[in-house]
Design an enzyme around this catalytic site. Sequence first.
Site, PDB file in Angstrom:
ATOM      1  N   HIS A  86      47.513 -10.282  -0.771  1.00  0.00           N
ATOM      2  CA  HIS A  86      46.036 -10.332  -0.750  1.00  0.00           C
ATOM      3  C   HIS A  86      45.452  -9.090  -0.435  1.00  0.00           C
ATOM      4  O   HIS A  86      45.642  -8.461   0.479  1.00  0.00           O
ATOM      5  CB  HIS A  86      45.749 -11.385   0.424  1.00  0.00           C
ATOM      6  CG  HIS A  86      44.019 -11.700   0.148  1.00  0.00           C
ATOM      7  ND1 HIS A  86      43.553 -12.304  -0.811  1.00  0.00           N
ATOM      8  CD2 HIS A  86      43.061 -11.074   0.871  1.00  0.00           C
ATOM      9  CE1 HIS A  86      42.310 -12.534  -0.665  1.00  0.00           C
ATOM     10  NE2 HIS A  86      41.848 -11.456   0.290  1.00  0.00           N
ATOM     11  N   ASP A 165      36.389 -23.574   2.683  1.00  0.00           N
ATOM     12  CA  ASP A 165      36.037 -22.159   2.749  1.00  0.00           C
ATOM     13  C   ASP A 165      34.928 -22.023   1.655  1.00  0.00           C
ATOM     14  O   ASP A 165      34.240 -21.413   1.655  1.00  0.00           O
ATOM     15  CB  ASP A 165      37.318 -21.524   2.556  1.00  0.00           C
ATOM     16  CG  ASP A 165      36.881 -20.129   2.044  1.00  0.00           C
ATOM     17  OD1 ASP A 165      36.275 -19.150   3.169  1.00  0.00           O
ATOM     18  OD2 ASP A 165      37.219 -19.553   1.166  1.00  0.00           O
ATOM     19  N   ARG A 172      27.724 -18.287   3.285  1.00  0.00           N
ATOM     20  CA  ARG A 172      27.673 -17.007   4.066  1.00  0.00           C
ATOM     21  C   ARG A 172      27.028 -15.804   3.021  1.00  0.00           C
ATOM     22  O   ARG A 172      26.135 -14.817   3.700  1.00  0.00           O
ATOM     23  CB  ARG A 172      28.930 -16.634   4.392  1.00  0.00           C
ATOM     24  CG  ARG A 172      29.506 -17.396   5.660  1.00  0.00           C
ATOM     25  CD  ARG A 172      30.936 -17.394   5.643  1.00  0.00           C
ATOM     26  NE  ARG A 172      31.450 -15.704   5.803  1.00  0.00           N
ATOM     27  CZ  ARG A 172      32.497 -15.172   5.345  1.00  0.00           C
ATOM     28  NH1 ARG A 172      33.588 -16.152   4.894  1.00  0.00           N
ATOM     29  NH2 ARG A 172      32.897 -14.010   5.453  1.00  0.00           N
ATOM     30  N   SER A 187      38.479 -17.239   6.465  1.00  0.00           N
ATOM     31  CA  SER A 187      38.318 -17.532   5.056  1.00  0.00           C
ATOM     32  C   SER A 187      39.464 -17.419   4.310  1.00  0.00           C
ATOM     33  O   SER A 187      40.148 -17.824   3.665  1.00  0.00           O
ATOM     34  CB  SER A 187      37.024 -16.861   4.586  1.00  0.00           C
ATOM     35  OG  SER A 187      36.838 -16.937   3.055  1.00  0.00           O
ATOM     36  N   LYS A 191      43.048 -19.927   2.987  1.00  0.00           N
ATOM     37  CA  LYS A 191      43.278 -20.165   1.585  1.00  0.00           C
ATOM     38  C   LYS A 191      44.806 -19.810   1.660  1.00  0.00           C
ATOM     39  O   LYS A 191      45.524 -20.394   0.764  1.00  0.00           O
ATOM     40  CB  LYS A 191      42.370 -19.169   0.472  1.00  0.00           C
ATOM     41  CG  LYS A 191      41.227 -19.791   0.404  1.00  0.00           C
ATOM     42  CD  LYS A 191      40.261 -18.913  -0.334  1.00  0.00           C
ATOM     43  CE  LYS A 191      39.832 -17.740   0.664  1.00  0.00           C
ATOM     44  NZ  LYS A 191      38.688 -17.111  -0.029  1.00  0.00           N
TER      45      LYS A 191
HETATM   46  N1  URA Z   1      37.321 -12.766   0.646  1.00  0.00           N
HETATM   47  C1  URA Z   1      37.275 -14.171   1.114  1.00  0.00           C
HETATM   48  O1  URA Z   1      38.008 -14.828   0.611  1.00  0.00           O
HETATM   49  N2  URA Z   1      36.513 -14.209   2.144  1.00  0.00           N
HETATM   50  C2  URA Z   1      35.975 -13.541   2.816  1.00  0.00           C
HETATM   51  O2  URA Z   1      35.151 -14.136   3.598  1.00  0.00           O
HETATM   52  C3  URA Z   1      35.647 -12.217   2.173  1.00  0.00           C
HETATM   53  C4  URA Z   1      36.520 -11.662   1.442  1.00  0.00           C
END
Ligand code: URA
Length: 430
Positions: A86, A165, A172, A187, A191
């Site tokens: 990621h 999320d 947010r 967050s 995932k």
């Molecule tokens: N990417 C995400 O998935 N969440 C965040 O809070 C920031 C970047």
Amino acid sequence: MVEPFDAVDLIRTKRDGGALSTAQIGWLVDAYTRGYVADEQMSAMTMAIFLNGMLPAEIKDLTLAMVASGERLDFSGLSKRTTDKHSTGGVGDKITLPLAPLVASFGVAVPQLSGRGLGHTGGTLDKLESIPGWRARLSAQEFMSQLDEVGAVICAAGATLAPADSKLYALRDITGTVEAIPLIASSIMSKKIAEGTAALVLDVKHGSGAFLQDPARSRELAEVMVRLGNDAGVATRAVLTNMQVPLGFAIGNANEVRESVEVLDGGGPADVVELTVALAREMLDLAGMPNVDVEGALKNGKAMDVWRAMIRAQGGDPDAALPVAKEASVVTADRDGVLVKQEALPFGIAAWRLGAGRARKEDPVQHAAGIDLHAKPGDTVVKGQPLFTLSADEPARFARALEALDGAWAIGDPGDPIDDGGPLIAGRVG
Ligand code: URA
């Protein structure tokens, strides 16, 4: 149902610098997901978290509560080990495209559940959708059989993974509470934990085009995420990388696919190759293959074979011509010298204004729009030499893109300091 807590009490606790218990956080996330806790209340809570932070135990509880808000994928039936990557996002960051097939070419499964771009950082799915026929949505069964047969899948994450999320991230985004380490870390990691990968390498960026520009803050984010992953049973490591200048020469969608294919063909820009190889090594090491010939797989066609199979499995034609923009505008050097600056963020914004990105989730992107760089910081340039080309379908877009680039690049004299943020790979965590 009788609710065990009161949202206002929890907001007050966080507002006054206190800590929330596991039960309180679990309830808050669940109640917010089912609509009992209102957006206004959650906005106050995220602002309190933004201002006062969270203890490591609270961040862990928040992450696990978000994982529990949805489905958790299970790869235990797969014949291969899973390993994923990621990136916190950057300008020209197309690394997933060559990386997933490269790693899969060693017999490992790479389940890349990706998103679309919003703002100045591009989305992996948007890039791949410039390939005629390619589709981002796969059924659970297609996803699993592609992982087994091809090894690499890059597809859209379903709405069932960490739904808390998606709701929280949208909130947010409109309440100025994105850049809080506990919220970013929970967050991203919720995932990835829900996705079910056994191993994970995080590319955490700093510098102009990164989400958190300060290297110390991005290291802190990396440390929090690595701890969250390992605590949840996902073997996690982070590479800290520099995003002061765009990665590679292509910023956009179709042009980034073109550049990725060059890397898979054994060529491509040195920085894209360096990062692809470094991340592949980390992913393969975590999957129990520390000593494989990663560069060799880019040179001998092994990674390219997996790329072609991966694109075909999702309906795409790897040999089809990629879209080309209707209009181009070339910016040339106004003097002889050395390119000393090429700031990632304005280049990302300019590509976005050309149509490569979207302002709202529902907007389409223009796949051929973007920027091709012809020189990188440190290169000697002569007056009149092309520095970069802007491409768009509507020429009216050039003026605003050029406005974003005002002051974003500079030509100096030999020996002047180069504003490139230092080495591409600045460190690692884990
Ligand atoms: N990417 C995400 O998935 N969440 C965040 O809070 C920031 C970047």
